[in-house]
Design an enzyme around this catalytic site. Structure first.
Site, PDB file in Angstrom:
ATOM      1  N   LYS A  48       0.979  -1.222  -0.085  1.00 41.03           N
ATOM      2  CA  LYS A  48       0.158   0.255  -0.002  1.00 41.03           C
ATOM      3  C   LYS A  48       0.745   1.172   0.051  1.00 41.03           C
ATOM      4  CE  LYS A  48      -2.735  -0.732   3.687  1.00 41.03           C
ATOM      5  NZ  LYS A  48      -4.160  -0.671   4.427  1.00 41.03           N
ATOM      6  N   LYS A  50       2.460   2.079   2.634  1.00 41.00           N
ATOM      7  CA  LYS A  50       2.401   2.863   4.107  1.00 41.00           C
ATOM      8  C   LYS A  50       3.589   2.157   4.954  1.00 41.00           C
ATOM      9  CE  LYS A  50      -2.109   4.173   5.451  1.00 41.00           C
ATOM     10  NZ  LYS A  50      -3.133   4.125   6.414  1.00 41.00           N
TER      11      LYS A  50
HETATM   12  N1  C2G Z   1     -10.497   6.627   9.835  1.00 40.42           N
HETATM   13  C1  C2G Z   1     -11.535   7.471  10.294  1.00 40.42           C
HETATM   14  N2  C2G Z   1     -10.924   8.567  10.917  1.00 40.42           N
HETATM   15  C2  C2G Z   1      -9.688   9.122  10.950  1.00 40.42           C
HETATM   16  C3  C2G Z   1      -8.580   8.004  10.496  1.00 40.42           C
HETATM   17  C4  C2G Z   1      -9.029   6.915   9.835  1.00 40.42           C
HETATM   18  O1  C2G Z   1     -12.571   7.305  10.188  1.00 40.42           O
HETATM   19  N3  C2G Z   1      -9.337  10.110  11.422  1.00 40.42           N
HETATM   20  C5  C2G Z   1     -10.754   5.478   9.428  1.00 40.42           C
HETATM   21  C6  C2G Z   1     -10.503   5.075   7.770  1.00 40.42           C
HETATM   22  O2  C2G Z   1     -11.466   5.778   7.070  1.00 40.42           O
HETATM   23  C7  C2G Z   1     -10.306   3.570   7.570  1.00 40.42           C
HETATM   24  C8  C2G Z   1      -9.855   3.130   9.275  1.00 40.42           C
HETATM   25  O3  C2G Z   1     -10.088   4.230  10.130  1.00 40.42           O
HETATM   26  O4  C2G Z   1     -11.645   3.192   7.306  1.00 40.42           O
HETATM   27  C9  C2G Z   1      -8.632   2.652   9.146  1.00 40.42           C
HETATM   28  O5  C2G Z   1      -7.927   3.610   8.604  1.00 40.42           O
HETATM   29  P1  C2G Z   1      -6.364   3.439   8.157  1.00 40.42           P
HETATM   30  O6  C2G Z   1      -5.628   2.484   9.139  1.00 40.42           O
HETATM   31  O7  C2G Z   1      -5.636   4.642   7.705  1.00 40.42           O
HETATM   32  O8  C2G Z   1      -6.737   2.340   6.980  1.00 40.42           O
HETATM   33  P2  C2G Z   1      -6.324   2.498   5.329  1.00 40.42           P
HETATM   34  O9  C2G Z   1      -4.875   2.474   5.380  1.00 40.42           O
HETATM   35  O10 C2G Z   1      -7.141   3.435   4.661  1.00 40.42           O
HETATM   36  O11 C2G Z   1      -6.638   1.034   4.976  1.00 40.42           O
HETATM   37  O12 C2G Z   1      -8.039  -2.234   2.021  1.00 40.42           O
HETATM   38  C10 C2G Z   1      -8.419  -1.198   2.463  1.00 40.42           C
HETATM   39  C11 C2G Z   1      -7.218  -0.589   3.186  1.00 40.42           C
HETATM   40  O13 C2G Z   1      -6.800  -1.642   3.941  1.00 40.42           O
HETATM   41  C12 C2G Z   1      -7.826   0.675   4.169  1.00 40.42           C
END
Ligand code: C2G
Length: 156
Positions: A48, A50
């Site tokens: 990803k 990340k």
């Molecule tokens: N999230 C949120 N508010 C934030 C930060 C994150 O609602 N301030 C939500 C994101 O929208 C996501 C979840 O928390 O639904 C997890 O966020 P991340 O760990 O950043 O996940 P991400 O990297 O977006 O991975 O296949 C899908 C991916 O694996 C999603």
């Protein structure tokens, strides 16, 4: 009443209130929700693009111990969602609205819901403030600490 099976996917690095609020919103999507969270493995995060601070085992254990979470599985690829939806008999796929539209193809298999994100908090922001703090020269930190100590003594 019939249990609604919900799944979401994410890295959940440096677990914060935005992650918790999302999971709580998922739990409230129906009266009786079984919530499965697929936590991205370290290898998948590389895919990803990340860089994670906290290793998968710890991120998965933290999420597994959140009250509203019923099951944690590893997210190893972009392609596993359809298989997961079938395996766990999922009714609703849900994720933060930063992904709006990206997973509409899953509508063939279950409901797809994009939820509001929590404002002013993100792992990136946390990492930036940590980096800023760590970039302060040590001498300045020591000086600030000494000033605080003096102020504390004056206030006693
Ligand atoms: N999230 C949120 N508010 C934030 C930060 C994150 O609602 N301030 C939500 C994101 O929208 C996501 C979840 O928390 O639904 C997890 O966020 P991340 O760990 O950043 O996940 P991400 O990297 O977006 O991975 O296949 C899908 C991916 O694996 C999603």
């Amino acid at each position: 009443m019939a249990k609604k099976r919900v799944i979401t996917y994410g890295t959940f690095d440096m677990f914060h209130i935005g992650h918790l609020r999302l999971l709580q919103r998922l739990k409230k999507l129906a009266d009786d929700v079984e919530l499965t969270v697929a936590v991205s493995t370290d290898e998948f995060n590389e895919l990803k693009g990340k860089k994670v601070m906290i290793p998968y085992e710890q991120r998965a254990e933290i999420v597994a111990n959140i009250k509203c979470v019923d099951r944690v599985i590893p997210e190893k690829s972009w392609e596993q969602k359809i298989e997961d939806i079938k395996r766990y008999n999922i009714d609703i796929f849900a994720i933060g609205e930063d992904w709006k539209g990206k997973f509409d193809y899953l509508k063939e298999y279950c409901e797809v819901v994009y939820l509001p994100r929590t404002k002013d908090i993100s792992t990136t922001k946390l990492k930036k403030s940590l980096a800023n703090f760590l970039s302060i020269p040590k001498e300045d930190l020591i000086k600030a600490f000494e000033i605080l100590e003096t102020l504390k003594k004056d206030l006693e």
